[in-house]
Write an enzyme that holds these catalytic residues in place. Structure first.
Site, PDB file in Angstrom:
ATOM      1  N   LEU A  42      39.906 -45.120  -1.071  1.00  0.00           N
ATOM      2  CA  LEU A  42      38.564 -45.061  -1.648  1.00  0.00           C
ATOM      3  C   LEU A  42      37.695 -44.028  -0.939  1.00  0.00           C
ATOM      4  O   LEU A  42      36.765 -43.487  -1.497  1.00  0.00           O
ATOM      5  CB  LEU A  42      37.896 -46.432  -1.532  1.00  0.00           C
ATOM      6  CG  LEU A  42      38.360 -47.460  -2.561  1.00  0.00           C
ATOM      7  CD1 LEU A  42      37.931 -48.856  -2.139  1.00  0.00           C
ATOM      8  CD2 LEU A  42      37.805 -47.137  -3.925  1.00  0.00           C
ATOM      9  N   GLY A  45      35.791 -41.957   6.239  1.00  0.00           N
ATOM     10  CA  GLY A  45      34.575 -41.571   6.942  1.00  0.00           C
ATOM     11  C   GLY A  45      34.866 -41.192   8.368  1.00  0.00           C
ATOM     12  O   GLY A  45      35.975 -40.796   8.708  1.00  0.00           O
ATOM     13  N   GLY A  46      33.837 -41.314   9.195  1.00  0.00           N
ATOM     14  CA  GLY A  46      33.919 -40.879  10.575  1.00  0.00           C
ATOM     15  C   GLY A  46      34.961 -41.644  11.361  1.00  0.00           C
ATOM     16  O   GLY A  46      35.789 -41.069  12.056  1.00  0.00           O
ATOM     17  N   GLY A  48      36.538 -44.873  10.112  1.00  0.00           N
ATOM     18  CA  GLY A  48      37.458 -45.733   9.369  1.00  0.00           C
ATOM     19  C   GLY A  48      37.996 -45.067   8.124  1.00  0.00           C
ATOM     20  O   GLY A  48      37.676 -43.928   7.818  1.00  0.00           O
ATOM     21  N   GLN A  49      38.867 -45.786   7.444  1.00  0.00           N
ATOM     22  CA  GLN A  49      39.305 -45.341   6.130  1.00  0.00           C
ATOM     23  C   GLN A  49      39.362 -46.556   5.227  1.00  0.00           C
ATOM     24  O   GLN A  49      39.687 -47.651   5.668  1.00  0.00           O
ATOM     25  CB  GLN A  49      40.626 -44.592   6.194  1.00  0.00           C
ATOM     26  CG  GLN A  49      41.600 -45.126   7.219  1.00  0.00           C
ATOM     27  CD  GLN A  49      42.798 -44.222   7.365  1.00  0.00           C
ATOM     28  OE1 GLN A  49      43.029 -43.328   6.557  1.00  0.00           O
ATOM     29  NE2 GLN A  49      43.585 -44.459   8.380  1.00  0.00           N
ATOM     30  N   VAL A  50      39.005 -46.339   3.974  1.00  0.00           N
ATOM     31  CA  VAL A  50      38.840 -47.465   3.068  1.00  0.00           C
ATOM     32  C   VAL A  50      39.816 -47.332   1.899  1.00  0.00           C
ATOM     33  O   VAL A  50      39.928 -46.265   1.291  1.00  0.00           O
ATOM     34  CB  VAL A  50      37.378 -47.524   2.547  1.00  0.00           C
ATOM     35  CG1 VAL A  50      37.164 -48.754   1.680  1.00  0.00           C
ATOM     36  CG2 VAL A  50      36.389 -47.527   3.711  1.00  0.00           C
ATOM     37  N   LYS A  75      38.741 -52.000   4.773  1.00  0.00           N
ATOM     38  CA  LYS A  75      38.317 -50.944   5.695  1.00  0.00           C
ATOM     39  C   LYS A  75      39.110 -51.062   6.992  1.00  0.00           C
ATOM     40  O   LYS A  75      39.078 -52.092   7.670  1.00  0.00           O
ATOM     41  CB  LYS A  75      36.806 -51.029   5.969  1.00  0.00           C
ATOM     42  CG  LYS A  75      36.320 -49.908   6.870  1.00  0.00           C
ATOM     43  CD  LYS A  75      34.831 -49.727   6.828  1.00  0.00           C
ATOM     44  CE  LYS A  75      34.401 -48.631   7.797  1.00  0.00           C
ATOM     45  NZ  LYS A  75      32.993 -48.332   7.736  1.00  0.00           N
ATOM     46  N   ASP A 167      22.392 -44.452   9.325  1.00  0.00           N
ATOM     47  CA  ASP A 167      23.149 -43.363   8.677  1.00  0.00           C
ATOM     48  C   ASP A 167      22.933 -43.415   7.158  1.00  0.00           C
ATOM     49  O   ASP A 167      23.893 -43.406   6.380  1.00  0.00           O
ATOM     50  CB  ASP A 167      24.634 -43.493   9.024  1.00  0.00           C
ATOM     51  CG  ASP A 167      25.412 -42.203   8.772  1.00  0.00           C
ATOM     52  OD1 ASP A 167      24.774 -41.138   8.615  1.00  0.00           O
ATOM     53  OD2 ASP A 167      26.655 -42.256   8.727  1.00  0.00           O
TER      54      ASP A 167
HETATM   55  N1  LIG Z   1      33.280 -51.871  -0.498  1.00  0.00           N
HETATM   56  C1  LIG Z   1      33.644 -50.660  -0.936  1.00  0.00           C
HETATM   57  N2  LIG Z   1      34.051 -50.477  -2.200  1.00  0.00           N
HETATM   58  C2  LIG Z   1      34.377 -49.244  -2.653  1.00  0.00           C
HETATM   59  N3  LIG Z   1      34.360 -48.144  -1.903  1.00  0.00           N
HETATM   60  C3  LIG Z   1      33.992 -48.250  -0.627  1.00  0.00           C
HETATM   61  C4  LIG Z   1      33.602 -49.513  -0.068  1.00  0.00           C
HETATM   62  N4  LIG Z   1      33.261 -49.321   1.222  1.00  0.00           N
HETATM   63  C5  LIG Z   1      33.429 -48.016   1.459  1.00  0.00           C
HETATM   64  N5  LIG Z   1      33.853 -47.352   0.371  1.00  0.00           N
HETATM   65  C6  LIG Z   1      34.141 -45.898   0.263  1.00  0.00           C
HETATM   66  O1  LIG Z   1      34.649 -45.433   1.495  1.00  0.00           O
HETATM   67  C7  LIG Z   1      33.765 -44.454   2.062  1.00  0.00           C
HETATM   68  C8  LIG Z   1      33.745 -44.583   3.570  1.00  0.00           C
HETATM   69  O2  LIG Z   1      33.313 -45.890   3.894  1.00  0.00           O
HETATM   70  P1  LIG Z   1      32.375 -46.152   5.145  1.00  0.00           P
HETATM   71  O3  LIG Z   1      31.172 -45.289   5.018  1.00  0.00           O
HETATM   72  O4  LIG Z   1      32.159 -47.614   5.296  1.00  0.00           O
HETATM   73  O5  LIG Z   1      33.339 -45.622   6.287  1.00  0.00           O
HETATM   74  P2  LIG Z   1      32.995 -44.884   7.650  1.00  0.00           P
HETATM   75  O6  LIG Z   1      34.279 -44.543   8.272  1.00  0.00           O
HETATM   76  O7  LIG Z   1      32.129 -45.736   8.475  1.00  0.00           O
HETATM   77  O8  LIG Z   1      32.271 -43.584   7.120  1.00  0.00           O
HETATM   78  P3  LIG Z   1      31.098 -42.636   7.726  1.00  0.00           P
HETATM   79  O9  LIG Z   1      30.695 -43.190   9.032  1.00  0.00           O
HETATM   80  O10 LIG Z   1      31.646 -41.271   7.818  1.00  0.00           O
HETATM   81  O11 LIG Z   1      30.007 -42.686   6.669  1.00  0.00           O
HETATM   82  C9  LIG Z   1      32.432 -44.675   1.359  1.00  0.00           C
HETATM   83  O12 LIG Z   1      31.660 -43.505   1.287  1.00  0.00           O
HETATM   84  C10 LIG Z   1      32.898 -45.103  -0.027  1.00  0.00           C
HETATM   85  O13 LIG Z   1      33.236 -43.980  -0.793  1.00  0.00           O
END
Ligand SMILES: Nc1ncnc2c1ncn2[C@@H]1O[C@H](COP(=O)(O)OP(=O)(O)OP(=O)(O)O)[C@@H](O)[C@H]1O
Length: 604
Positions: A42, A45-46, A48-50, A75, A167
């Site tokens: 999905l 990000g920084g 994690g990966q979803v 996640k 953020d």
């Molecule tokens: N519950 C969810 N349902 C659908 N897509 C999701 C969900 N949570 C996250 N995503 C997708 O995954 C992406 C990354 O998620 P998230 O921002 O939580 O991760 P991160 O690693 O903390 O990213 P960053 O810190 O770079 O913003 C989101 O921009 C979105 O596109």
């Protein structure tokens, strides 16, 4: 004696993109959850990966949300990632406190499997960035207006629980899953950088601080305060929201396109230099009013969320049912506030959202910054607009009268000189040098037990260095850099040094740090304007200004706590377009004497 001449390359901390080498588990089951098979990605990000997780043994009934849903968002964060460092991610705790509240998705299960911390949450739809991108990088004003008011209500809820998001950006606002009743609902995800603005136990606002070497967030949308390393507070989320909204309307922000190691500085400078009018050109007036309101918020000020929402009243479709985004949350907020005041809607004319003071006019101003200490009567003398060849006369006359140089500064390549009888020095030498910091001469004087006590530089690289005997210093070190050397200062603080003098030459800084300076603590306020709020907060916490320097872009104010508490200093500051001759005399009458002086950036 150590000295430093390398130019500094300080960079803010930016979340690092991690590349994953370990395979993800084939089957996910954590914390009593059903088993899921990992499907398409999905987003990444920084930290994690979803991924989409699909139940391996689905029940007969097909649920779209909740703990039994057929599809969930998974996640993953690697245990060893910077964000985790072998501890459950910060985000888990924040979701525990906030998950499922208005605009925040539910987290149903979480746990450690193999090498990954895994969070099982409601599956949502596209992000606002996806929607904007898939719509030829455009979004209607109507849509952005709805987003504005609903996002403000989501932030209000999150803030009311004591957290700031940290953020806020279009990528972190998601819509509900397409084709479901929630497809027009707005959610805020990624609580990994969330912090508490309110202390859980005392209920008080957390303390203000500025830690220049710390940057958390996303450069494009970060508030100016976040760039400058200030403790996150509610105003920062709203500023980032304002930038996100303008970006969705205009497609671009004026500070996009900067690259390289100076990116953070250049983006922040541009944010300060861009007036709300320029930033919001081609946007309806409420967006400009919103920007003006949020950039003027104080560190601990409670934003008036309902008023912010009501700014958009005039441009929003009055019928909520045909709005492109569900604005239930905003409606509830207005209703609650209206109820408290005995009416449903805000009366906009009564007390409009107006900036109390305009801080970002887009016009840099350069002024004299002078700092005054209250002390026992003494002789003090000032000279300003002094050309190189006149310096010697003034200094010799001063020395003859028992005065030593206490401060020096430069404006338009002419010197300002403060001499007084209260320095405590026993001897003094000075050097007017065509280079910014004449290393050999300084080393020579160090050997003779003279220490740098004042320093100034002109725009054309020449400098005036004053070194004195009879200081309290035990050791001294200095660094010249093309940007403010905050990391170096932090390192030297750790070695028992404190900043005792600073100067600039064009965009170059020199920072002098000494051991035995007599301070128990020290902080730096650095800003693209005179950091008035920070100085007042520090004054309230027993700090007093001990050094100042400014370029045409930034002002740096060093504040210290004296080791001997009995030294109870009362300070005042002035900012003036010309040298404050008559004002200094007024200060002298009240027993306030110039303690520090510089010429540079004051207001934007
Ligand atoms: N519950 C969810 N349902 C659908 N897509 C999701 C969900 N949570 C996250 N995503 C997708 O995954 C992406 C990354 O998620 P998230 O921002 O939580 O991760 P991160 O690693 O903390 O990213 P960053 O810190 O770079 O913003 C989101 O921009 C979105 O596109």
């Amino acid at each position: 004696m150590d000295d430093y001449f390398e130019s500094s390359s300080d960079k803010g901390f930016v979340a690092e993109i991690e590349e994953y080498t370990d395979p993800l588990p084939e089957k996910v089951q954590v914390g009593g959850s059903p088993s899921y098979r990992i499907e398409r990605k999905l987003g990444k990000g920084g930290f994690g990966q979803v991924y989409v997780g699909r139940r391996i043994n689905p029940p007969n009934q097909n649920e779209t949300t909740g703990p039994n849903a057929l599809q969930v968002a998974l996640k993953f964060e690697r245990r060893s990632s910077k964000g985790c460092n072998y501890r459950p991610p910060n985000e888990w705790q924040v979701y525990r406190a906030l998950g499922g509240s208005h605009g925040i998705p539910h987290v149903h299960f979480k746990g450690l499997q193999n090498d990954y911390y895994i969070m099982v949450m409601d599956m949502l739809g596209p992000s606002l960035w996806d929607v904007w991108n898939n719509n030829s990088q455009a979004m209607s004003i109507e849509m952005v207006t709805c987003i504005a008011i609903e996002a403000i209500s989501i932030l209000e809820k999150l803030h009311s629980r004591g957290y700031v998001h940290g953020d806020v950006k279009p990528e972190n606002f998601l819509l509900g899953p397409p084709g479901t009743p929630d497809e027009k609902k707005l959610y805020l995800v990624d609580l990994g950088l969330a912090t508490q603005w309110r202390d859980t136990f005392t209920g008080c606002h957390v303390d203000y601080d500025q830690r220049l070497e710390v940057f958390r967030g996303t450069v494009r949308y970060a508030s100016v305060h976040a760039h400058l390393g200030r403790t996150g507070s509610r105003r920062d989320d709203l500023e980032s929201l304002a930038y996100s909204l303008i970006c969705l309307i205009r497609g671009r922000l004026p500070w996009q396109g900067h690259q390289g190691e100076n990116k953070n500085f250049l983006v922040c400078k541009k944010k300060m230099d861009t007036s709300p009018e320029t930033l919001c050109c081609n946007c309806p007036a409420p967006f400009r009013q919103f920007v003006e309101y949020v950039v003027n918020l104080k560190f601990d000020e409670e934003p008036d969320y309902a008023k912010c929402i009501s700014l958009f009243d005039g441009i929003i479709n009055p019928s909520p049912d045909i709005r492109p985004i569900n604005t239930e949350g905003a409606k509830k907020l207005i209703y609650q506030v209206g109820h408290k005041r005995g009416r449903l809607m805000m009366d906009n004319d009564e007390d409009d959202v107006k900036p109390k003071r305009k801080v970002r006019l887009g016009q840099p101003a350069t002024q004299w910054i002078s700092v005054y200490n209250n002390r026992r009567p003494m002789m003090q003398r000032y000279h300003y607009n002094v050309a190189d060849e006149k310096l010697i006369q003034h200094i010799e006359k001063g020395n003859k009268d028992g005065l030593f140089i206490s401060s020096v500064a430069s404006c338009s390549n002419l010197w300002a000189l403060i001499m007084d009888a209260g320095t405590g020095f026993s001897a003094q030498v000075y050097k007017l040098s065509p280079t910014f910091c004449p290393k050999e001469w300084i080393m020579e004087q160090w050997k003779r037990n003279y220490y740098i006590s004042a320093i100034a530089g002109t725009n054309n690289e020449s400098s005036l260095i004053v070194m004195s005997k009879g200081t309290k210093y035990l050791q001294q070190s200095y660094k010249v850099g093309t940007s403010f050397p905050s990391k170096w200062i932090k390192k030297k603080w750790g070695e028992g040094f404190h900043v005792t003098a600073m100067a600039t030459s064009g965009t170059k800084w020199v920072i002098v740090m000494s051991r035995g300076a007599g301070f128990s603590d020290q902080v730096v306020e650095l800003d693209f304007l005179y950091p008035s709020e920070g100085i007042h907060r520090r004054w309230n916490n027993d700090y007093c200004i001990t050094s100042t320097a400014a370029t045409k872009d930034q002002a740096a104010i060093v504040l210290s706590i004296p080791r001997r508490k009995s030294t109870n200093v009362i300070q005042e500051t002035l900012r003036t377009n010309s040298f404050p001759c008559t004002l200094v005399k007024d200060k002298w009458k009240k027993n306030f004497y110039i303690a520090s002086l510089c010429y540079g950036r004051t207001v934007a």
